[in-house]
Every structure is written in C-alpha cells, then in structure tokens.
Design a protein around this motif. Sequence first.
Motif, mmCIF file in Angstrom:
data_model
loop_
_atom_site.group_PDB
_atom_site.id
_atom_site.type_symbol
_atom_site.label_atom_id
_atom_site.label_comp_id
_atom_site.label_asym_id
_atom_site.label_seq_id
_atom_site.Cartn_x
_atom_site.Cartn_y
_atom_site.Cartn_z
ATOM 1 N N ARG A 20 0.822 -1.208 0.000
ATOM 2 C CA ARG A 20 0.000 0.000 0.000
ATOM 3 C C ARG A 20 0.861 1.266 0.000
ATOM 4 N N GLN A 23 3.652 0.971 -3.659
ATOM 5 C CA GLN A 23 3.011 1.055 -4.975
ATOM 6 C C GLN A 23 4.039 1.159 -6.100
ATOM 7 N N LYS A 43 3.048 -3.579 -5.947
ATOM 8 C CA LYS A 43 1.928 -2.815 -6.487
ATOM 9 C C LYS A 43 0.685 -3.698 -6.536
#
Length: 104
Positions: A20, A23, A43
């Motif tokens: 999170r 990414q 990601k």
Amino acid sequence: SPVAETFRVIQGAMSEEYVRTTQGVFQFELSGDDGGTWYIDLKTKGGSAGLGKPPVTADVVMSMSSADFVKMFTGKLKPTMAFMSGKLRIKGNMALAIKLEKML
C-alpha cells in the motif's frame, strides 16, 4: 543460491502495508553468478518477488552484480554508496528507488 534465498526472504517479509505504501514494481538486472532478471512487485495485491520479468511493467530497473545485490539486501552495502560508486545503476522512478531503500 544466495540470490534465490534473498528473494525468498523478501517474499516472506512482504506485507499489505508495504504494498500500500510503496506502490511500485522493481526489476533487477543482475550480472555474475545467479544473475538474470528478478523482480519485486509492491503494487499488485499481496505483492510478489522472484525470478523473471515482473507481471506488470517495472517502474524502476536496477542493474548490479548479484554479489552486490546480496550485500545490499543483507545490509553490508548501502544502496546510496552502491549508486554513488557506480555499482548500482537505476533507471526509472528515483523516488520509488528511495522508498525501496527505506524498506531495506
């Protein structure tokens, strides 16, 4: 091999939080013993790491020797030093490369 072992450890250390907050997808072009293309995907849900090209296009491509890669991930070689001394070449999103360094 030390490289495969390092990627196993990375895979085991992945968390939804890393995915999170990062990414990014990282591709490693390693030369020398156990060289080749490896990746860390932070990601896609859950994240993944391993041998070969990443499942989606890499945001950052890092080139270095497999020996230096192992040193970097075991804390014996600082990524910044590796980069400054030319042992590590980075193409792509530098901000993401720095995020990966923090994760190390």
